[in-house]
Design a protein around this motif. Structure first.
Motif, PDB file in Angstrom:
ATOM      1  N   ASP A 298       0.820  -1.208   0.000  1.00 43.36           N
ATOM      2  CA  ASP A 298       0.000   0.000   0.000  1.00 43.36           C
ATOM      3  C   ASP A 298       0.861   1.267   0.000  1.00 43.36           C
ATOM      4  O   ASP A 298       0.558   2.233  -0.705  1.00 43.36           O
ATOM      5  N   ALA A 299       1.936   1.263   0.803  1.00 38.99           N
ATOM      6  CA  ALA A 299       2.848   2.411   0.811  1.00 38.99           C
ATOM      7  C   ALA A 299       3.536   2.545  -0.551  1.00 38.99           C
ATOM      8  O   ALA A 299       3.730   3.665  -1.055  1.00 38.99           O
ATOM      9  N   GLY A 300       3.889   1.400  -1.156  1.00 38.37           N
ATOM     10  CA  GLY A 300       4.517   1.413  -2.480  1.00 38.37           C
ATOM     11  C   GLY A 300       3.596   2.000  -3.541  1.00 38.37           C
ATOM     12  O   GLY A 300       4.052   2.720  -4.438  1.00 38.37           O
ATOM     13  N   MET A 301       2.289   1.711  -3.437  1.00 42.40           N
ATOM     14  CA  MET A 301       1.327   2.285  -4.386  1.00 42.40           C
ATOM     15  C   MET A 301       1.244   3.799  -4.227  1.00 42.40           C
ATOM     16  O   MET A 301       1.075   4.529  -5.214  1.00 42.40           O
ATOM     17  N   ASN A 302       1.360   4.278  -2.997  1.00 44.98           N
ATOM     18  CA  ASN A 302       1.397   5.727  -2.773  1.00 44.98           C
ATOM     19  C   ASN A 302       2.601   6.359  -3.465  1.00 44.98           C
ATOM     20  O   ASN A 302       2.492   7.397  -4.111  1.00 44.98           O
ATOM     21  N   ILE A 303       3.763   5.722  -3.308  1.00 44.76           N
ATOM     22  CA  ILE A 303       4.990   6.231  -3.937  1.00 44.76           C
ATOM     23  C   ILE A 303       4.855   6.206  -5.461  1.00 44.76           C
ATOM     24  O   ILE A 303       5.219   7.170  -6.148  1.00 44.76           O
ATOM     25  N   LEU A 304       4.319   5.093  -5.997  1.00 46.62           N
ATOM     26  CA  LEU A 304       4.122   4.963  -7.443  1.00 46.62           C
ATOM     27  C   LEU A 304       3.195   6.067  -7.965  1.00 46.62           C
ATOM     28  O   LEU A 304       3.475   6.669  -9.014  1.00 46.62           O
ATOM     29  N   SER A 305       2.117   6.336  -7.256  1.00 49.37           N
ATOM     30  CA  SER A 305       1.173   7.363  -7.711  1.00 49.37           C
ATOM     31  C   SER A 305       1.843   8.736  -7.763  1.00 49.37           C
ATOM     32  O   SER A 305       1.628   9.503  -8.709  1.00 49.37           O
ATOM     33  N   GLY A 306       2.677   9.034  -6.755  1.00 47.43           N
ATOM     34  CA  GLY A 306       3.393  10.303  -6.755  1.00 47.43           C
ATOM     35  C   GLY A 306       4.393  10.390  -7.892  1.00 47.43           C
ATOM     36  O   GLY A 306       4.520  11.444  -8.545  1.00 47.43           O
ATOM     37  N   LEU A 307       5.107   9.301  -8.167  1.00 46.72           N
ATOM     38  CA  LEU A 307       6.079   9.276  -9.266  1.00 46.72           C
ATOM     39  C   LEU A 307       5.387   9.455 -10.615  1.00 46.72           C
ATOM     40  O   LEU A 307       5.896  10.147 -11.504  1.00 46.72           O
ATOM     41  N   LEU A 308       4.215   8.815 -10.778  1.00 49.66           N
ATOM     42  CA  LEU A 308       3.465   8.962 -12.032  1.00 49.66           C
ATOM     43  C   LEU A 308       3.046  10.413 -12.255  1.00 49.66           C
ATOM     44  O   LEU A 308       3.137  10.934 -13.373  1.00 49.66           O
ATOM     45  N   LEU A 309       2.592  11.065 -11.178  1.00 50.78           N
ATOM     46  CA  LEU A 309       2.221  12.483 -11.296  1.00 50.78           C
ATOM     47  C   LEU A 309       3.415  13.325 -11.717  1.00 50.78           C
ATOM     48  O   LEU A 309       3.300  14.214 -12.569  1.00 50.78           O
ATOM     49  N   LEU A 310       4.582  13.035 -11.130  1.00 48.20           N
ATOM     50  CA  LEU A 310       5.796  13.773 -11.494  1.00 48.20           C
ATOM     51  C   LEU A 310       6.142  13.578 -12.965  1.00 48.20           C
ATOM     52  O   LEU A 310       6.481  14.529 -13.670  1.00 48.20           O
ATOM     53  N   ILE A 311       6.067  12.337 -13.437  1.00 47.56           N
ATOM     54  CA  ILE A 311       6.387  12.032 -14.835  1.00 47.56           C
ATOM     55  C   ILE A 311       5.436  12.776 -15.773  1.00 47.56           C
ATOM     56  O   ILE A 311       5.860  13.384 -16.758  1.00 47.56           O
ATOM     57  N   PHE A 312       4.124  12.722 -15.453  1.00 44.79           N
ATOM     58  CA  PHE A 312       3.138  13.405 -16.287  1.00 44.79           C
ATOM     59  C   PHE A 312       3.405  14.910 -16.334  1.00 44.79           C
ATOM     60  O   PHE A 312       3.321  15.538 -17.392  1.00 44.79           O
ATOM     61  N   MET A 313       3.731  15.488 -15.181  1.00 43.47           N
ATOM     62  CA  MET A 313       3.934  16.933 -15.098  1.00 43.47           C
ATOM     63  C   MET A 313       5.213  17.380 -15.804  1.00 43.47           C
ATOM     64  O   MET A 313       5.246  18.428 -16.436  1.00 43.47           O
ATOM     65  N   PHE A 314       6.264  16.584 -15.696  1.00 39.95           N
ATOM     66  CA  PHE A 314       7.541  16.985 -16.292  1.00 39.95           C
ATOM     67  C   PHE A 314       7.566  16.793 -17.809  1.00 39.95           C
ATOM     68  O   PHE A 314       8.343  17.438 -18.495  1.00 39.95           O
ATOM     69  N   THR A 315       6.727  15.888 -18.326  1.00 45.00           N
ATOM     70  CA  THR A 315       6.733  15.655 -19.776  1.00 45.00           C
ATOM     71  C   THR A 315       5.930  16.716 -20.527  1.00 45.00           C
ATOM     72  O   THR A 315       6.419  17.326 -21.475  1.00 45.00           O
ATOM     73  N   LYS A 316       4.684  16.945 -20.076  1.00 45.78           N
ATOM     74  CA  LYS A 316       3.829  17.899 -20.802  1.00 45.78           C
ATOM     75  C   LYS A 316       3.222  18.983 -19.907  1.00 45.78           C
ATOM     76  O   LYS A 316       2.350  19.726 -20.340  1.00 45.78           O
ATOM     77  N   ARG A 317       3.688  19.046 -18.664  1.00 47.23           N
ATOM     78  CA  ARG A 317       3.220  20.048 -17.703  1.00 47.23           C
ATOM     79  C   ARG A 317       1.734  19.922 -17.378  1.00 47.23           C
ATOM     80  O   ARG A 317       1.101  20.863 -16.912  1.00 47.23           O
ATOM     81  N   ASP A 318       1.138  18.744 -17.649  1.00 54.02           N
ATOM     82  CA  ASP A 318      -0.267  18.551 -17.290  1.00 54.02           C
ATOM     83  C   ASP A 318      -0.583  17.062 -17.177  1.00 54.02           C
ATOM     84  O   ASP A 318       0.254  16.209 -17.447  1.00 54.02           O
ATOM     85  N   ILE A 319      -1.807  16.772 -16.728  1.00 54.23           N
ATOM     86  CA  ILE A 319      -2.320  15.399 -16.730  1.00 54.23           C
ATOM     87  C   ILE A 319      -3.475  15.390 -17.716  1.00 54.23           C
ATOM     88  O   ILE A 319      -4.540  15.957 -17.443  1.00 54.23           O
ATOM     89  N   ASN A 320      -3.254  14.773 -18.893  1.00 55.49           N
ATOM     90  CA  ASN A 320      -4.309  14.774 -19.904  1.00 55.49           C
ATOM     91  C   ASN A 320      -5.286  13.617 -19.672  1.00 55.49           C
ATOM     92  O   ASN A 320      -5.146  12.845 -18.726  1.00 55.49           O
ATOM     93  N   ARG A 321      -6.269  13.508 -20.540  1.00 57.83           N
ATOM     94  CA  ARG A 321      -7.327  12.509 -20.342  1.00 57.83           C
ATOM     95  C   ARG A 321      -6.784  11.077 -20.418  1.00 57.83           C
ATOM     96  O   ARG A 321      -7.230  10.199 -19.677  1.00 57.83           O
ATOM     97  N   TYR A 322      -5.825  10.824 -21.323  1.00 59.70           N
ATOM     98  CA  TYR A 322      -5.250   9.472 -21.435  1.00 59.70           C
ATOM     99  C   TYR A 322      -4.477   9.109 -20.167  1.00 59.70           C
ATOM    100  O   TYR A 322      -4.523   7.966 -19.694  1.00 59.70           O
ATOM    101  N   GLU A 323      -3.766  10.072 -19.627  1.00 62.06           N
ATOM    102  CA  GLU A 323      -3.005   9.831 -18.396  1.00 62.06           C
ATOM    103  C   GLU A 323      -3.946   9.641 -17.209  1.00 62.06           C
ATOM    104  O   GLU A 323      -3.695   8.824 -16.320  1.00 62.06           O
ATOM    105  N   GLY A 324      -5.048  10.399 -17.201  1.00 64.01           N
ATOM    106  CA  GLY A 324      -6.058  10.216 -16.161  1.00 64.01           C
ATOM    107  C   GLY A 324      -6.663   8.828 -16.224  1.00 64.01           C
ATOM    108  O   GLY A 324      -6.861   8.167 -15.188  1.00 64.01           O
ATOM    109  N   LEU A 325      -6.931   8.354 -17.452  1.00 69.14           N
ATOM    110  CA  LEU A 325      -7.473   7.004 -17.635  1.00 69.14           C
ATOM    111  C   LEU A 325      -6.469   5.953 -17.176  1.00 69.14           C
ATOM    112  O   LEU A 325      -6.852   4.946 -16.555  1.00 69.14           O
ATOM    113  N   SER A 326      -5.187   6.171 -17.440  1.00 66.89           N
ATOM    114  CA  SER A 326      -4.163   5.207 -17.019  1.00 66.89           C
ATOM    115  C   SER A 326      -4.095   5.111 -15.498  1.00 66.89           C
ATOM    116  O   SER A 326      -3.876   4.026 -14.944  1.00 66.89           O
ATOM    117  N   LEU A 327      -4.289   6.229 -14.798  1.00 67.50           N
ATOM    118  CA  LEU A 327      -4.314   6.209 -13.334  1.00 67.50           C
ATOM    119  C   LEU A 327      -5.466   5.339 -12.828  1.00 67.50           C
ATOM    120  O   LEU A 327      -5.306   4.541 -11.892  1.00 67.50           O
TER     121      LEU A 327
END
Length: 342
Positions: A298-327
């Motif tokens: 469960d703690a690992g899933m928290n870390i993964l979710s934070g890392l995914l947000l960072l990746i999304f933000m650093f690539t295109k500076r946003d979370i688009n609909r496809y990335e939202g669906l992947s979450l």
């Protein structure tokens, strides 16, 4: 068991309504005492959105149900970042300011890593009352981190307010002061101020409702777990976590509909940090929180979710609909695995 489920739902309804009443009453009272909107937002409103998690955790800690206390926070944070932001991104792509992905999301990842290390006693601190888990000393450290987070929030808020004031100086100087004052007084009279007695009544009723709702949720969650033959941690990470995340869900979805995406992600990350630093800290100080069998996952899933947000933000500076669906898909896979091994 149907009665237990109905009482559990009643607990969620009571706790959400009570938090709303408490925030309304406290905000009105604070404004009467000339407390700034910034302080109200950082303290009263911040407490209000995390009140369900806080009350459930304190009740669980007092009743020696540490599995529910920990899974409630870890589960709520996973739902916040994967489900709530996922749904919000499907409604409208989420764009956030630079400080969110430069400081606040990394702070969330750091906080979750700290929780994982504390829970597995990797820091080597003296645990009081538990061999592996979050001790009272760990709880104090988390509260110190919470104080630092509050200082950072106040600093950011003051800087933002100062910037906005500078932008509005020219407009303010161009207005006649007498006219402006009369307009302000007229607006205040139209808006009205809540009477002190009503503010105090809402605060008292809100606090009482939080206590009652917390007991309903914890007591009936334990009974449901016993009747279904599953662990308290499974009930905590699913039903209880989803129920206590309802205020964040409502806030972020409405913000996304209104295209105020900065509020949507700010509400989620701020709530997650409040949950880890303050709610877990207070709970551990009351009673040390033992680590459970699925704690690392469960703690690992928290870390993964934070890392995914960072990746999304650093690539295109946003979370688009496809990335939202992947979450949402990743969360679905995680839940399937969790329930299959319950």
């Amino acid at each position: 068991m149907i009665i237990d489920f109905l009482l559990l739902i009643a607990g969620f309804v009571v706790i959400c309504l009570s938090a709303d009443w408490l925030v309304d009453g406290a905000s009105a009272l604070a404004k009467r005492m000339k407390v700034s909107d910034l302080v109200i937002g950082l303290t009263i409103v911040g407490f209000g959105t995390s009140a369900p998690e806080l009350v459930v955790n304190i009740t669980a800690a007092l009743n020696d149900a540490s599995d529910i206390a920990l899974t409630n926070i870890l589960g709520s944070n996973i739902i916040n970042t994967m489900v709530i932001l996922g749904v919000s991104a499907l409604i409208y792509p989420i764009v956030c300011k630079r400080s969110t992905y430069m400081y606040e999301i990394p702070m969330y990842i750091f906080a979750t890593i700290a929780i994982m290390l504390m829970g597995t006693n990797c820091f080597g601190l003296i645990n009081i009352g538990c061999d592996t888990g979050i001790s009272r000393i760990d709880g104090v450290l988390l509260l110190v981190c919470f104080a630092g987070f509050m200082y950072y929030s106040v600093y950011q808020g003051m800087k933002s307010r100062k910037s906005n004031n500078n932008l509005n100086i020219a407009v303010a100087e161009g207005k006649d002061s007498t006219t402006e004052a009369s307009e302000t007084d007229e607006k205040e009279n139209k808006k009205g101020v809540m009477p002190v007695w009503k503010s105090l009544l809402l605060i008292v009723v809100g606090l009482a409702g939080l206590v009652i709702g917390g007991r309903l949720i914890v007591d009936n969650a334990v009974l449901i777990a016993e009747n279904l033959g599953v662990s308290q941690s499974v009930i905590g990470i699913t039903i209880v976590a989803l129920g206590t995340s309802l205020p964040e869900l409502a806030t972020s979805v409405v913000a996304a509909i209104k295209k105020n995406t900065d509020l949507a992600i700010g509400n989620v990350i701020g709530s997650n940090l409040f949950n880890i630093f303050f709610v877990v800290g207070i709970s551990a100080v009351i009673r040390p929180l033992n680590a459970y069998s699925g704690f690392i996952l469960d703690a690992g899933m928290n870390i993964l979710s934070g890392l995914l947000l960072l990746i999304f933000m650093f690539t295109k500076r946003d979370i688009n609909r496809y990335e939202g669906l992947s979450l949402l898909i990743i969360y679905g896979i995680y839940m399937f695995f969790l329930l299959q091994n319950a």
